[in-house]
Design a protein around this motif. Structure first.
Motif, PDB file in Angstrom:
ATOM      1  N   GLN A 180       0.830  -1.203   0.000  1.00 52.96           N
ATOM      2  CA  GLN A 180       0.000   0.000   0.000  1.00 52.96           C
ATOM      3  C   GLN A 180       0.869   1.261   0.000  1.00 52.96           C
ATOM      4  OE1 GLN A 180      -3.256  -0.016  -0.424  1.00 52.96           O
ATOM      5  NE2 GLN A 180      -3.276   2.219  -0.489  1.00 52.96           N
ATOM      6  N   HIS A 184       1.054   4.297  -2.916  1.00 54.26           N
ATOM      7  CA  HIS A 184       0.927   5.718  -2.586  1.00 54.26           C
ATOM      8  C   HIS A 184       2.188   6.480  -3.005  1.00 54.26           C
ATOM      9  CE1 HIS A 184      -0.361   9.299  -0.431  1.00 54.26           C
ATOM     10  NE2 HIS A 184       0.826   9.340   0.154  1.00 54.26           N
ATOM     11  N   GLN A 187       2.113   6.913  -6.688  1.00 53.35           N
ATOM     12  CA  GLN A 187       0.824   7.403  -7.191  1.00 53.35           C
ATOM     13  C   GLN A 187       0.314   6.531  -8.344  1.00 53.35           C
ATOM     14  OE1 GLN A 187       1.811  11.559  -8.027  1.00 53.35           O
ATOM     15  NE2 GLN A 187       1.040  12.148  -6.020  1.00 53.35           N
TER      16      GLN A 187
END
Length: 371
Positions: A180, A184, A187
């Motif tokens: 995860q 992030h 992006q």
């Protein structure tokens, strides 16, 4: 066995599977107390990336231009039993002890147009002569083995097919929180197909992009793709195509990704698309299988041998076929079937088995005692 290894051409992080191969081979021998003594011939680019040990010694060549004479001096001085060149050709070509080389593939025999004239000539001047002079030739697949035997007119017993494996990071426990964080950090889109490949001509990025255009224009089906890899000869052509056809809204280019992050890149992906026109092996295929994502890939070179039944194959020369197979990656039942077959197929690959096979070839070419 006292083994000399010519690693002058290794640039850390730049040659992918072959660097992993060498490091895993040496590590296996050290871990299993094989009784072999390794002498690594290194340059200033890679000397610091290898650790010395009780049976592992480093020799630094500061002046590469004098390598030929230095090799001969050291081979005699260190009383080496075997000379190993894991990167393409035999150097020095007139080595006087048993020698083994590794030729991953002979792409230039199939696609000479993909090579600039000086590179093509160097391959023609060195590959076949090295294979003929060496005591044994290693390669990465049965496809490459048969190609080398046929094109270079070698006896079958001299050429050995040894499969590679994915890097060790792909066998570590899955950590969803790291995956995860990776998504992030870069992006990434919620869903994406993955193609990790330097922009060599044979990697066939353009036909993959053509397939994405077909899906978008003909079927109003937009697929996000993430590309990684170092820029090579075809890079500007690929960039120009994406720009000309206004595709940047569905293409994410990450360039180089640290090896430790690669499993997260795969696990976040919806599928691997591997449209390469030619491969001697294709480590990303094994990486995808270990990451439990489905694969659609070309039917060229060694690729069918590596994936077995665990992929949806297409003709890499036909963008329409690539488009159809990419669209099929959204079928839940097909995805589940390919992932299950991929998990089973991945069990065929092992760095330890690779190392054992390599060392067995080494042993087989040593001269009889007193010979």
């Amino acid at each position: 066995m006292r083994i000399g290894v010519n690693l002058l051409a290794v640039i850390p992080g730049k040659i992918g599977g072959m660097e992993q191969y060498v490091r895993n081979l040496i590590d296996f021998s050290q871990r299993n107390n094989e009784g072999h003594e390794w002498f690594l011939f290194l340059s200033s680019h890679n000397y610091h990336t290898f650790a010395e040990g009780q049976y592992l010694h480093k020799i630094l060549f500061r002046d590469i231009s004098a390598a030929h004479s230095l090799f001969h001096q050291q081979i005699q001085h260190l009383r080496l039993d075997l000379w190993f060149c894991p990167l393409l050709v035999l150097q020095p070509s007139d080595v006087t002890i048993p020698s083994v080389i590794n030729i991953p593939d002979i792409q230039h025999e199939f696609y000479p147009q993909f090579f600039d004239p000086p590179v093509l000539q160097w391959r023609k001047d060195n590959y076949q002569s090295s294979a003929q002079k060496s005591s044994a030739v290693l390669t990465l697949s049965e496809f490459s083995r048969k190609s080398i035997i046929e094109k270079f007119h070698l006896p079958p017993h001299k050429v050995h097919s040894i499969h590679l494996d994915a890097s060790a990071e792909f066998s570590l426990p899955v950590q969803p929180e790291l995956d995860q964080q990776f998504r992030h950090k870069y992006q990434l889109p919620a869903q994406y197909g993955l193609y990790p490949a330097n922009t060599w001509r044979h990697k066939n990025h353009i036909n993959l992009l053509q397939a994405l255009l077909i899906l978008r224009r003909t079927y109003n089906y937009r697929v996000n793709m993430v590309f990684t890899g170092f820029p090579q000869e075809a890079h500007q052509t690929v960039i120009n195509f994406i720009t000309q056809h206004q595709m940047w809204d569905q293409i994410k280019w990450l360039n180089y990704i640290p090896q430790a992050e690669m499993p997260s890149l795969y696990r976040n992906a919806s599928f691997l698309c591997f449209p390469s026109l030619f491969e001697g092996f294709g480590i990303p295929l094994v990486e995808a299988m270990r990451s439990k994502i489905p694969i659609t890939c070309s039917h060229a070179g060694s690729i069918p041998e590596v994936v077995g039944q665990a992929a949806l194959l297409f003709d890499p020369h036909v963008p329409e076929d690539i488009a159809v197979k990419i669209a099929a990656m959204s079928d839940p039942a097909l995805r589940e079937d390919l992932i299950a077959k991929g998990t089973q197929q991945a069990s065929r690959f092992s760095w330890d088995a690779c190392a054992r096979h390599t060392l067995a070839v080494f042993q087989s070419v040593l001269r009889p005692q007193g010979g």
